[in-house]
Design a protein around this motif. Structure first.
Motif, PDB file in Angstrom:
ATOM      1  N   MET A 224      83.217 -45.909  -7.603  1.00 55.66           N
ATOM      2  CA  MET A 224      83.121 -45.150  -6.341  1.00 55.66           C
ATOM      3  C   MET A 224      81.922 -44.196  -6.373  1.00 55.66           C
ATOM      4  SD  MET A 224      84.433 -44.766  -3.357  1.00 55.66           S
ATOM      5  CE  MET A 224      84.180 -43.607  -2.035  1.00 55.66           C
ATOM      6  N   ASP A 225      81.818 -43.448  -7.478  1.00 53.02           N
ATOM      7  CA  ASP A 225      80.707 -42.513  -7.637  1.00 53.02           C
ATOM      8  C   ASP A 225      79.372 -43.245  -7.631  1.00 53.02           C
ATOM      9  OD1 ASP A 225      82.191 -40.298  -7.597  1.00 53.02           O
ATOM     10  OD2 ASP A 225      82.078 -39.850  -9.732  1.00 53.02           O
ATOM     11  N   ASP A 226      79.365 -44.418  -8.290  1.00 50.54           N
ATOM     12  CA  ASP A 226      78.140 -45.220  -8.353  1.00 50.54           C
ATOM     13  C   ASP A 226      77.710 -45.654  -6.959  1.00 50.54           C
ATOM     14  OD1 ASP A 226      78.008 -44.919 -11.008  1.00 50.54           O
ATOM     15  OD2 ASP A 226      78.709 -46.928 -11.539  1.00 50.54           O
ATOM     16  N   THR A 227      78.691 -46.061  -6.130  1.00 54.12           N
ATOM     17  CA  THR A 227      78.394 -46.518  -4.768  1.00 54.12           C
ATOM     18  C   THR A 227      77.738 -45.386  -3.977  1.00 54.12           C
ATOM     19  OG1 THR A 227      80.477 -47.689  -4.977  1.00 54.12           O
ATOM     20  CG2 THR A 227      79.381 -47.823  -2.861  1.00 54.12           C
ATOM     21  N   LEU A 228      78.315 -44.179  -4.087  1.00 54.65           N
ATOM     22  CA  LEU A 228      77.764 -43.018  -3.371  1.00 54.65           C
ATOM     23  C   LEU A 228      76.334 -42.732  -3.827  1.00 54.65           C
ATOM     24  CD1 LEU A 228      80.695 -40.446  -3.112  1.00 54.65           C
ATOM     25  CD2 LEU A 228      79.493 -41.602  -1.251  1.00 54.65           C
ATOM     26  N   THR A 229      76.116 -42.816  -5.130  1.00 60.61           N
ATOM     27  CA  THR A 229      74.780 -42.565  -5.684  1.00 60.61           C
ATOM     28  C   THR A 229      73.780 -43.579  -5.127  1.00 60.61           C
ATOM     29  OG1 THR A 229      75.870 -41.854  -7.701  1.00 60.61           O
ATOM     30  CG2 THR A 229      73.508 -42.200  -7.825  1.00 60.61           C
ATOM     31  N   ILE A 230      74.216 -44.849  -5.089  1.00 63.27           N
ATOM     32  CA  ILE A 230      73.325 -45.909  -4.587  1.00 63.27           C
ATOM     33  C   ILE A 230      73.024 -45.682  -3.100  1.00 63.27           C
ATOM     34  CG2 ILE A 230      73.187 -48.390  -4.078  1.00 63.27           C
ATOM     35  CD1 ILE A 230      74.790 -48.797  -6.741  1.00 63.27           C
ATOM     36  N   ILE A 231      74.070 -45.314  -2.331  1.00 62.82           N
ATOM     37  CA  ILE A 231      73.876 -45.061  -0.884  1.00 62.82           C
ATOM     38  C   ILE A 231      72.919 -43.879  -0.691  1.00 62.82           C
ATOM     39  CG2 ILE A 231      75.021 -44.259   1.228  1.00 62.82           C
ATOM     40  CD1 ILE A 231      77.472 -45.969   0.338  1.00 62.82           C
ATOM     41  N   ALA A 232      73.129 -42.812  -1.468  1.00 65.32           N
ATOM     42  CA  ALA A 232      72.260 -41.632  -1.365  1.00 65.32           C
ATOM     43  C   ALA A 232      70.820 -42.008  -1.700  1.00 65.32           C
ATOM     44  CB  ALA A 232      72.749 -40.542  -2.305  1.00 65.32           C
ATOM     45  N   TYR A 233      70.645 -42.849  -2.705  1.00 69.20           N
ATOM     46  CA  TYR A 233      69.316 -43.268  -3.130  1.00 69.20           C
ATOM     47  C   TYR A 233      68.642 -44.091  -2.033  1.00 69.20           C
ATOM     48  CZ  TYR A 233      65.642 -44.529  -6.372  1.00 69.20           C
ATOM     49  OH  TYR A 233      64.432 -44.664  -6.978  1.00 69.20           O
ATOM     50  N   ILE A 234      69.424 -45.011  -1.420  1.00 67.01           N
ATOM     51  CA  ILE A 234      68.881 -45.856  -0.345  1.00 67.01           C
ATOM     52  C   ILE A 234      68.483 -44.990   0.856  1.00 67.01           C
ATOM     53  CG2 ILE A 234      69.483 -47.642   1.365  1.00 67.01           C
ATOM     54  CD1 ILE A 234      71.178 -48.962  -0.908  1.00 67.01           C
ATOM     55  N   LEU A 235      69.310 -43.983   1.179  1.00 65.86           N
ATOM     56  CA  LEU A 235      69.009 -43.091   2.302  1.00 65.86           C
ATOM     57  C   LEU A 235      67.755 -42.256   2.019  1.00 65.86           C
ATOM     58  CD1 LEU A 235      72.538 -41.835   3.403  1.00 65.86           C
ATOM     59  CD2 LEU A 235      71.025 -43.376   4.652  1.00 65.86           C
ATOM     60  N   ALA A 236      67.582 -41.871   0.754  1.00 63.13           N
ATOM     61  CA  ALA A 236      66.445 -41.011   0.393  1.00 63.13           C
ATOM     62  C   ALA A 236      65.158 -41.809   0.215  1.00 63.13           C
ATOM     63  CB  ALA A 236      66.763 -40.249  -0.887  1.00 63.13           C
ATOM     64  N   MET A 237      65.292 -43.139   0.057  1.00 59.23           N
ATOM     65  CA  MET A 237      64.155 -44.001  -0.239  1.00 59.23           C
ATOM     66  C   MET A 237      62.970 -43.828   0.718  1.00 59.23           C
ATOM     67  SD  MET A 237      63.342 -45.939  -2.629  1.00 59.23           S
ATOM     68  CE  MET A 237      63.765 -47.446  -3.433  1.00 59.23           C
ATOM     69  N   PRO A 238      63.164 -43.869   2.053  1.00 64.84           N
ATOM     70  CA  PRO A 238      62.006 -43.715   2.958  1.00 64.84           C
ATOM     71  C   PRO A 238      61.281 -42.394   2.750  1.00 64.84           C
ATOM     72  CG  PRO A 238      63.962 -44.345   4.196  1.00 64.84           C
ATOM     73  CD  PRO A 238      64.404 -44.069   2.790  1.00 64.84           C
ATOM     74  N   PHE A 239      62.046 -41.315   2.504  1.00 66.51           N
ATOM     75  CA  PHE A 239      61.431 -39.999   2.298  1.00 66.51           C
ATOM     76  C   PHE A 239      60.655 -39.964   0.987  1.00 66.51           C
ATOM     77  CE2 PHE A 239      65.242 -39.356   4.896  1.00 66.51           C
ATOM     78  CZ  PHE A 239      64.655 -38.801   6.014  1.00 66.51           C
TER      79      PHE A 239
ATOM     80  N   LEU B 128      59.325 -42.493  -0.470  1.00 65.30           N
ATOM     81  CA  LEU B 128      58.169 -43.365  -0.281  1.00 65.30           C
ATOM     82  C   LEU B 128      57.042 -42.616   0.440  1.00 65.30           C
ATOM     83  CD1 LEU B 128      57.941 -46.416  -1.054  1.00 65.30           C
ATOM     84  CD2 LEU B 128      58.077 -46.879   1.386  1.00 65.30           C
ATOM     85  N   VAL B 129      57.406 -41.937   1.544  1.00 62.63           N
ATOM     86  CA  VAL B 129      56.419 -41.178   2.325  1.00 62.63           C
ATOM     87  C   VAL B 129      55.806 -40.078   1.456  1.00 62.63           C
ATOM     88  CG1 VAL B 129      56.151 -39.557   4.259  1.00 62.63           C
ATOM     89  CG2 VAL B 129      57.436 -41.683   4.573  1.00 62.63           C
ATOM     90  N   TRP B 130      56.658 -39.389   0.699  1.00 60.13           N
ATOM     91  CA  TRP B 130      56.205 -38.310  -0.177  1.00 60.13           C
ATOM     92  C   TRP B 130      55.248 -38.843  -1.234  1.00 60.13           C
ATOM     93  CZ3 TRP B 130      57.715 -36.905  -5.400  1.00 60.13           C
ATOM     94  CH2 TRP B 130      57.348 -35.607  -5.756  1.00 60.13           C
ATOM     95  N   GLY B 131      55.584 -40.014  -1.794  1.00 63.84           N
ATOM     96  CA  GLY B 131      54.746 -40.644  -2.816  1.00 63.84           C
ATOM     97  C   GLY B 131      53.389 -41.034  -2.264  1.00 63.84           C
ATOM     98  N   ILE B 132      53.388 -41.637  -1.064  1.00 66.25           N
ATOM     99  CA  ILE B 132      52.134 -42.065  -0.430  1.00 66.25           C
ATOM    100  C   ILE B 132      51.271 -40.842  -0.128  1.00 66.25           C
ATOM    101  CG2 ILE B 132      51.155 -43.090   1.676  1.00 66.25           C
ATOM    102  CD1 ILE B 132      53.597 -45.022   1.637  1.00 66.25           C
TER     103      ILE B 132
ATOM    104  N   ARG C  87      46.499 -37.549  -1.191  1.00 69.08           N
ATOM    105  CA  ARG C  87      45.948 -36.240  -1.539  1.00 69.08           C
ATOM    106  C   ARG C  87      45.158 -36.325  -2.848  1.00 69.08           C
ATOM    107  NH1 ARG C  87      50.469 -31.735  -0.984  1.00 69.08           N
ATOM    108  NH2 ARG C  87      50.896 -32.737   0.992  1.00 69.08           N
ATOM    109  N   TYR C  88      45.719 -37.039  -3.824  1.00 75.32           N
ATOM    110  CA  TYR C  88      45.093 -37.201  -5.129  1.00 75.32           C
ATOM    111  C   TYR C  88      43.753 -37.923  -4.973  1.00 75.32           C
ATOM    112  CZ  TYR C  88      44.609 -38.518 -10.033  1.00 75.32           C
ATOM    113  OH  TYR C  88      44.141 -38.695 -11.302  1.00 75.32           O
TER     114      TYR C  88
END
Ligand SMILES: [Zn+2]
Ligand SMILES: [Zn+2]
Length: 95
Positions: A1-16, A18-22, A27-28
């Motif tokens: 259950m905890d793993d599922t939440l972590t994966i969902i949180a990671y998927i939700l955070a992924m676009p942000f 990615l944008v932050w990384g780009i 800038r670099y």
């Protein structure tokens, strides 16, 4: 259950992440381009601002060379270049 939440949180955070990384990569690259350029274009008047010359660091040390070279005394790197024509500063390193 905890793993599922972590994966969902990671998927939700992924676009942000990615944008932050780009954004960081862009800038670099800008800093890299500035560090091998001899001049930048002033955003105020469009004239060239030389990055090669004699620079006076805030610690009092004066050196000849590229503006984006770290000061040998205090290790500070200037974040902006001042235009000699209109006195406006152009940011070289954005934080
Ligand atoms: Zn200018
Ligand atoms: Zn210094």
């Amino acid at each position: 259950m905890d793993d599922t939440l972590t994966i969902i949180a990671y998927i939700l955070a992924m676009p942000f992440l990615l944008v932050w990384g780009i954004e960081r990569a862009v800038r670099y690259c800008c800093v890299l381009v500035y560090s091998i350029s001899s001049a930048v274009i002033c955003r105020g008047c469009g004239q060239e601002v030389a990055l090669l010359g004699i620079w006076h660091c805030q610690c009092g040390f004066t050196y000849r060379g590229h503006l984006l070279r770290p000061c040998p005394v205090c290790n500070r790197v200037p974040k902006a270049a001042r235009c000699l024509h209109c006195r406006a500063t152009t940011l070289l390193i954005e934080r």
